[in-house]
Design an enzyme around this catalytic site. Structure first.
Site, PDB file in Angstrom:
ATOM      1  N   SER A   1       0.826  -1.203   0.000  1.00 32.81           N
ATOM      2  CA  SER A   1       0.000   0.000   0.000  1.00 32.81           C
ATOM      3  C   SER A   1       0.861   1.253   0.000  1.00 32.81           C
ATOM      4  O   SER A   1       1.965   1.268   0.553  1.00 32.81           O
ATOM      5  CB  SER A   1      -0.884  -0.002   1.246  1.00 32.81           C
ATOM      6  OG  SER A   1      -1.437   1.285   1.466  1.00 32.81           O
TER       7      SER A   1
ATOM      8  N   TYR B   1      -0.910   0.084  10.001  1.00 36.08           N
ATOM      9  CA  TYR B   1      -1.147  -0.575   8.709  1.00 36.08           C
ATOM     10  C   TYR B   1       0.055  -0.380   7.783  1.00 36.08           C
ATOM     11  O   TYR B   1       0.576  -1.336   7.203  1.00 36.08           O
ATOM     12  CB  TYR B   1      -2.408   0.024   8.095  1.00 36.08           C
ATOM     13  CG  TYR B   1      -2.792  -0.493   6.734  1.00 36.08           C
ATOM     14  CD1 TYR B   1      -3.331  -1.761   6.584  1.00 36.08           C
ATOM     15  CD2 TYR B   1      -2.650   0.307   5.602  1.00 36.08           C
ATOM     16  CE1 TYR B   1      -3.716  -2.212   5.329  1.00 36.08           C
ATOM     17  CE2 TYR B   1      -3.034  -0.143   4.349  1.00 36.08           C
ATOM     18  CZ  TYR B   1      -3.574  -1.408   4.219  1.00 36.08           C
ATOM     19  OH  TYR B   1      -3.958  -1.858   2.982  1.00 36.08           O
TER      20      TYR B   1
ATOM     21  N   LYS C   1       2.507  -3.297   6.375  1.00 34.83           N
ATOM     22  CA  LYS C   1       2.704  -3.529   4.938  1.00 34.83           C
ATOM     23  C   LYS C   1       4.179  -3.436   4.578  1.00 34.83           C
ATOM     24  O   LYS C   1       4.689  -4.224   3.779  1.00 34.83           O
ATOM     25  CB  LYS C   1       1.890  -2.519   4.116  1.00 34.83           C
ATOM     26  CG  LYS C   1       0.378  -2.770   4.126  1.00 34.83           C
ATOM     27  CD  LYS C   1       0.035  -4.066   3.407  1.00 34.83           C
ATOM     28  CE  LYS C   1      -1.475  -4.232   3.223  1.00 34.83           C
ATOM     29  NZ  LYS C   1      -1.812  -5.578   2.669  1.00 34.83           N
TER      30      LYS C   1
END
Lengths: 308, 308
Positions: A116, A140, A144
């Site tokens: 991402s 997050y 990632k």
């Protein structure tokens, strides 16, 4: 050839599955779909659906009946949810990814990992390109980036053949709660098509990166097919359309009718505006040179995202 | 105040423990030492020694009898060994670090993490400074970078107060197998002091970064004490001396006797020369501004490393 897809019932996953089954861009013997649950079934005899956590040893063992040549690892706890429920994000996005890579180690498949642009953190620099360093500012984004690092180390060691794509906001998710703070991008497209009133939580000048799920699925499939030398970098910033909300609304009005512009109202949320309204230009030269693509135009992006 | 040290019986750990106990730079109630085994005992009543893996829940629970204010996380599978035994490196350097951070999460101590310049990978750019991106090219460097990322995310979330130091080669390790490919740096200093013949696996012009274990221990302790705002970066490139092997040999001859230079022979190993002989200049401005220090001079570095 066998293909595995984790998160196969998710937004991008289901678009990829449909693309593989209905348009047959590649031949395969078995398509193994992994997800917590599947709202719809598939009649294609090549499809195996395995319900459960993709990192559950029992699920991985069942999947191993069809050893993979390509794995699309799309399953993920999304950003807003990983920020709210730290342990869930760590378990799925970090420990789950690690368990999957370990299970794949002996089989050395091609592994395409849905990373991402959240790895860049906020605020973004004035231009994002292949040299932009990753400085995640969310759990997050951290998870990632760790997934990318593991994928690269496993690739360097010859355990598998990894390719990580740093995905931008993908549209248009089905309406309803998604755990994504950027869900308004998809909501906007649905409302433009339907002609229903919608109040955006960002300003007309808010600029972001746009990619349809169909375009994303094509890029994922492309990632599995490009030949890469073992020492080549395995992480790709993808090309995406860079457009303001008002440009997307204007394009929606051209496609669906001039009444669309009046139906959209703006009530900017300072936090969302800061996080999702200030995306800089993006230059994905390495990915473009390798054949990755954006949607081509806003009109095509909207058409691929919600249909015309 | 209570202090925990993982890897407390290791090379840097034992120097840090001796510094804390013998020179008393800070006051503390309990010093909890964690390591697989302790070759020597301590009579100081403030010391608790816990044998076992630092990430073993039973060990962590025993340590919790003295809740930590400061944690020095030094335990690690070294680079060459982590490259040879992938699963061991993953278990200790990655999963172990994760388990430790999880155990510390509810207590929010200051956590000083011994990271490594291995995060930069090879080849290094012409200058390494605070902007140099991390591109690990070893499993050890990957695992250390993941540790940094986790530490920063835990810090950002307020779970603890982390500080990661990217350590250069630290000298002089005790003679004998260490699992470190850069062990020749320490061997050289021991032989220079003893006046015994030694054949180096790099050329006289090989340049690297040098820091004595004593200087390293002072920097670790300093890291625990500097005030940092929650949003400040928590990863530090440390200042270190940049010197060629022949400069170190010449300094050794000045300190220990001119016969030292003849006792050193060179038989460069191309792989070691490439990995450890081409270190570029290092500019650690942020760390210097915050009070981190190198040894001051080659003479002081050698004196602190092996004594004069």
């Amino acid at each position: 050839m066998n293909i595995w897809i984790t998160g196969a019932a998710g937004f991008v996953g289901s678009v990829l599955v449909r693309y593989l089954l209905e348009e047959r861009p590649v031949d395969f013997a078995h398509l193994v779909l992994l997800d917590k649950r599947f709202p719809q079934t598939h009649t294609d005899p090549r499809v195996r659906m395995l319900e459960g956590d993709f990192y559950d040893p029992a699920v991985l063992e069942a999947a191993a009946a069809h050893p993979p040549d390509w794995v699309f690892h799309l399953a993920s706890v999304p950003g807003a949810l990983a920020e709210r429920d730290f342990l869930l994000g760590q378990r799925v996005n970090l420990e789950g990814t690690l368990a999957l890579l370990e299970a794949l180690r002996a089989r050395s498949p091609v592994v395409v990992f849905a990373s991402s642009v959240a790895v860049y953190g906020a605020p973004l620099p004035p231009l994002v390109d292949d040299q932009t360093p990753a400085h995640p500012s969310s759990s997050y984004g951290t998870q990632k980036l760790i997934g990318e690092l593991l994928l690269q180390d496993y690739t360097r060691r010859g355990y598998l053949d990894g390719r990580a794509l740093r995905l931008p906001g993908i549209v248009a998710r089905p309406p309803g709660p998604s755990g994504l703070a950027s869900a308004f991008m998809s909501e906007l497209l649905h409302h433009l098509k339907a002609g229903t009133p919608y109040t955006l939580p960002v300003s007309p000048q808010a600029r972001m990166w746009w990619m349809s799920a169909r375009c994303c699925a094509e890029n994922l499939l492309h990632a599995a097919q490009i030949p890469l030398a073992p020492q080549e970098p395995r992480v790709f910033l993808l090309p995406a359309l860079w457009a303001s909300v008002e440009e997307v609304v204007a394009e929606g009005a051209r496609l669906f009718g001039s009444d669309r512009e009046e139906a959209i109202r703006y009530r900017p949320d300072p936090d969302l505006e800061a996080r999702f309204g200030r995306y800089p230009p993006l230059r994905a030269e390495r990915a473009l040179a390798l054949g990755f693509r954006h949607d081509g135009s806003l009109a095509q992006m909207i058409a691929q995202a919600v249909g015309v």
